[in-house]
Design an enzyme around this catalytic site. Structure first.
Site, PDB file in Angstrom:
ATOM      1  N   SER A 147       0.818  -1.208   0.000  1.00 25.62           N
ATOM      2  CA  SER A 147       0.000   0.000   0.000  1.00 25.62           C
ATOM      3  C   SER A 147       0.857   1.265   0.000  1.00 25.62           C
ATOM      4  CB  SER A 147      -0.949  -0.033   1.192  1.00 25.62           C
ATOM      5  OG  SER A 147      -2.147   0.643   0.868  1.00 25.62           O
ATOM      6  N   LYS A 199     -21.773  17.185  10.254  1.00 28.48           N
ATOM      7  CA  LYS A 199     -20.683  17.412  11.200  1.00 28.48           C
ATOM      8  C   LYS A 199     -20.360  16.152  12.001  1.00 28.48           C
ATOM      9  CE  LYS A 199     -17.561  19.832  13.228  1.00 28.48           C
ATOM     10  NZ  LYS A 199     -16.349  20.191  12.480  1.00 28.48           N
TER      11      LYS A 199
END
Length: 316
Positions: A147, A199
């Protein structure tokens, strides 16, 4: 009789004087030995301080001849780790700037980490290769280059592996936990107040929000596409056309050669001796000092609870 008593008193006085003098001499010798051993201990500790601070190194003397420069990238790539972009890039810059450097080896043993930090390192490698075109840079994989580690490696001129190395994992993940079921069983009510409908994005204590999950998947796909593009640019025509390459799976070093993910079998010693033709290796890795290790470990204890209950993501 008086003369005998005087002789006895004189003899006793001489004995006492000798004993007193001997005691003083013994104390003086003890103090001298004490000072000697204290000085020896101080010098020993002073030398250790120099060694651990990186001020006293055999490499300093060996840099006067042509050599292969080595920079280590180990562990998770993150801003607060020894393999942060700041540390790796500093080591690479130092290696390339040395006039005696014949080639640079970036030795990687990393499962991945932050896509931003990996991107910073990839960009700096490309910049340094352009600034110093006569100095090659080779990535050498030890146990794992997955990765984010592979994101960094593809910026190298060539990638060398062991046949049993683990390479790939070209993908992106975001993970977390959901505690709503446990909260219901415990009779705990979540009271979340926000200004802005998103949020509380993927809040682990709130029920899943399909809209937020879809948006998160889109972000992951965007980062994945960036990763794929970096791999294609770095490997070019060496990369084989195989749909599973970008699926997030990992391969052995031997299989990754067949897929064009890496170039050949080889260790750091092999690359220095046979490819760069400068067998002597000088380590330019930025080492973590004692104070940094202490601060990082102390901070890790405080942050661990937050990380395990929140959302973590990256090139892993």
């Amino acid at each position: 009789m008086a003369d005998s008593e005087n002789r006895n008193e004189g003899w006793e006085k001489q004995v006492l004087e000798k004993l007193a003098l001997s005691s003083l001499q013994e104390q003086r010798r003890a103090r001298q030995w004490s000072i000697f051993f204290k000085s020896l201990t101080f010098i020993y500790l002073f030398i250790l301080l120099f060694i651990f601070s990186g001020w006293f190194s055999g490499d300093d003397m060996s840099m006067s001849r042509k050599h292969t420069a080595l920079v280590e990238l180990r562990g998770v790539i993150s801003p607060d780790s020894v393999s942060s972009a700041d540390n790796i890039n500093a080591g690479l810059q130092h290696a390339f700037k040395d006039a005696k450097t014949q080639g640079v080896i970036l030795r990687i043993n990393s499962p991945g980490g932050s896509p931003v930090q990996a991107g910073y390192i990839n960009d700096e490698i490309r910049r340094l290769r352009a600034e110093y075109p006569e100095i090659p840079l080779y990535a050498v994989v030890e146990d794992i280059c997955a990765s984010g580690g592979y994101y960094v490696a593809v910026a190298a001129d060539k990638i060398y592996v062991d046949k049993a190395s683990m390479v790939g994992s070209i993908g992106v993940l975001m993970n977390g936990f959901g505690f709503t079921g446990a909260m219901e069983k415990l009779g705990v009510e979540r009271r979340l107040l926000t200004a802005g409908e998103n949020k509380g994005f993927l809040d682990p204590f709130s029920p899943p929000n399909p809209g937020q999950e879809e948006y998160a998947k889109k972000m992951l796909n965007d980062i994945h596409e960036q990763f794929i593009q970096v791999v294609k640019e770095g490997r070019g025509g060496r990369l084989k056309e195989a749909p599973e390459i970008f699926s997030g799976i990992v391969w052995t070093g031997q299989k990754s050669i067949e897929l064009g993910l890496v170039d050949a079998i080889g260790s750091a010693d092999y690359v220095a001796r046979e490819i760069i033709k400068a067998e002597h290796i000088v380590d330019y890795t930025t080492r973590e000092g004692f104070s940094e290790r202490l601060a990082r470990r102390f901070g890790a204890v405080a942050a661990e609870a937050l990380i395990t209950t929140g959302i973590s993501g990256g090139l892993r």
